[in-house]
Design a protein around this motif. Structure first.
Motif, PDB file in Angstrom:
ATOM      1  N   LYS A  33     -18.589  18.995  12.630  1.00 22.43           N
ATOM      2  CA  LYS A  33     -19.701  19.830  12.161  1.00 22.43           C
ATOM      3  C   LYS A  33     -21.022  19.069  12.268  1.00 22.43           C
ATOM      4  O   LYS A  33     -22.026  19.625  12.709  1.00 22.43           O
ATOM      5  N   ILE A  34     -21.009  17.801  11.898  1.00 22.49           N
ATOM      6  CA  ILE A  34     -22.215  16.966  12.000  1.00 22.49           C
ATOM      7  C   ILE A  34     -22.637  16.841  13.473  1.00 22.49           C
ATOM      8  O   ILE A  34     -23.816  16.965  13.798  1.00 22.49           O
ATOM      9  N   LEU A  50     -15.492  17.614   9.367  1.00 24.32           N
ATOM     10  CA  LEU A  50     -16.878  17.346   8.978  1.00 24.32           C
ATOM     11  C   LEU A  50     -17.593  16.566  10.069  1.00 24.32           C
ATOM     12  O   LEU A  50     -18.749  16.846  10.380  1.00 24.32           O
ATOM     13  N   ARG A  51     -16.907  15.612  10.662  1.00 26.80           N
ATOM     14  CA  ARG A  51     -17.490  14.847  11.770  1.00 26.80           C
ATOM     15  C   ARG A  51     -17.910  15.785  12.906  1.00 26.80           C
ATOM     16  O   ARG A  51     -19.005  15.683  13.450  1.00 26.80           O
ATOM     17  N   VAL A  96     -19.687   9.639   9.905  1.00 30.89           N
ATOM     18  CA  VAL A  96     -18.505  10.196   9.247  1.00 30.89           C
ATOM     19  C   VAL A  96     -17.267   9.725  10.000  1.00 30.89           C
ATOM     20  O   VAL A  96     -17.180   9.859  11.217  1.00 30.89           O
ATOM     21  N   TYR A 103     -14.363  16.941  -2.625  1.00 34.10           N
ATOM     22  CA  TYR A 103     -14.209  16.938  -1.180  1.00 34.10           C
ATOM     23  C   TYR A 103     -14.441  15.502  -0.733  1.00 34.10           C
ATOM     24  O   TYR A 103     -15.568  15.001  -0.763  1.00 34.10           O
ATOM     25  N   VAL A 159     -14.855  12.283   1.596  1.00 39.82           N
ATOM     26  CA  VAL A 159     -15.408  11.949   2.908  1.00 39.82           C
ATOM     27  C   VAL A 159     -15.449  10.429   3.033  1.00 39.82           C
ATOM     28  O   VAL A 159     -15.855   9.734   2.103  1.00 39.82           O
ATOM     29  N   ALA A 184     -21.449  17.864   1.207  1.00 40.73           N
ATOM     30  CA  ALA A 184     -21.182  16.679   2.032  1.00 40.73           C
ATOM     31  C   ALA A 184     -21.991  16.733   3.322  1.00 40.73           C
ATOM     32  O   ALA A 184     -22.643  15.755   3.703  1.00 40.73           O
ATOM     33  N   SER A 185     -21.962  17.867   3.981  1.00 40.83           N
ATOM     34  CA  SER A 185     -22.678  18.028   5.239  1.00 40.83           C
ATOM     35  C   SER A 185     -24.177  17.811   5.051  1.00 40.83           C
ATOM     36  O   SER A 185     -24.806  17.057   5.794  1.00 40.83           O
ATOM     37  N   THR A 219     -18.449  19.846  -2.623  1.00 46.76           N
ATOM     38  CA  THR A 219     -18.094  20.861  -1.629  1.00 46.76           C
ATOM     39  C   THR A 219     -18.315  20.321  -0.224  1.00 46.76           C
ATOM     40  O   THR A 219     -19.098  19.379  -0.030  1.00 46.76           O
ATOM     41  N   PRO A 220     -17.699  20.932   0.775  1.00 47.27           N
ATOM     42  CA  PRO A 220     -17.973  20.540   2.158  1.00 47.27           C
ATOM     43  C   PRO A 220     -19.445  20.736   2.530  1.00 47.27           C
ATOM     44  O   PRO A 220     -20.014  19.920   3.254  1.00 47.27           O
ATOM     45  N   ASP A 221     -20.069  21.800   2.022  1.00 49.26           N
ATOM     46  CA  ASP A 221     -21.487  22.027   2.327  1.00 49.26           C
ATOM     47  C   ASP A 221     -22.375  20.926   1.757  1.00 49.26           C
ATOM     48  O   ASP A 221     -23.306  20.465   2.416  1.00 49.26           O
TER      49      ASP A 221
END
Length: 89
Positions: free
Chosen positions: A74-75, A71-72, A65, A8, A10, A52-53, A48-50
């Motif tokens: 979500k952050i 993702l940005r 991000v 994933y 980023v 990364a977060s 994974t996205p999780d």
């Protein structure tokens, strides 16, 4: 990077030294460029996205991000939730 591992990607902007705090193999961190401000733009391959977060949230305001936008967002959502939590106390 080992074949078969999920990936994933980023892109973040941060101080180079901050990247040492990430729990990511060094071969999954690729420098794109250094800005005039001294910050570096870096592409990081998380599994994974999780992951990364969680890893990026652990850096707090020391990293931004750039991509992916999801993702940005979500952050940002998590930061707003944290702000509300601590503002109420």
């Amino acid at each position: 990077m080992r074949e078969g591992r999920p990936c994933y990607s980023v892109t973040i902007r941060a101080e180079k030294g901050i990247l040492k705090r990430l729990n990511v193999d060094e071969n999954r961190i690729h420098f794109i460029n250094r800005e005039k401000t001294g910050l570096v733009v870096t592409k990081i391959q998380f599994e994974t996205p999780d992951q990364a977060s969680q890893e990026i949230l652990s850096l707090g305001s020391d990293a931004e991000v750039i991509h992916p936008v999801a993702l940005r967002e979500k952050i940002c959502k998590n930061a707003r939730q944290l702000f509300r939590l601590y503002q109420e106390k």
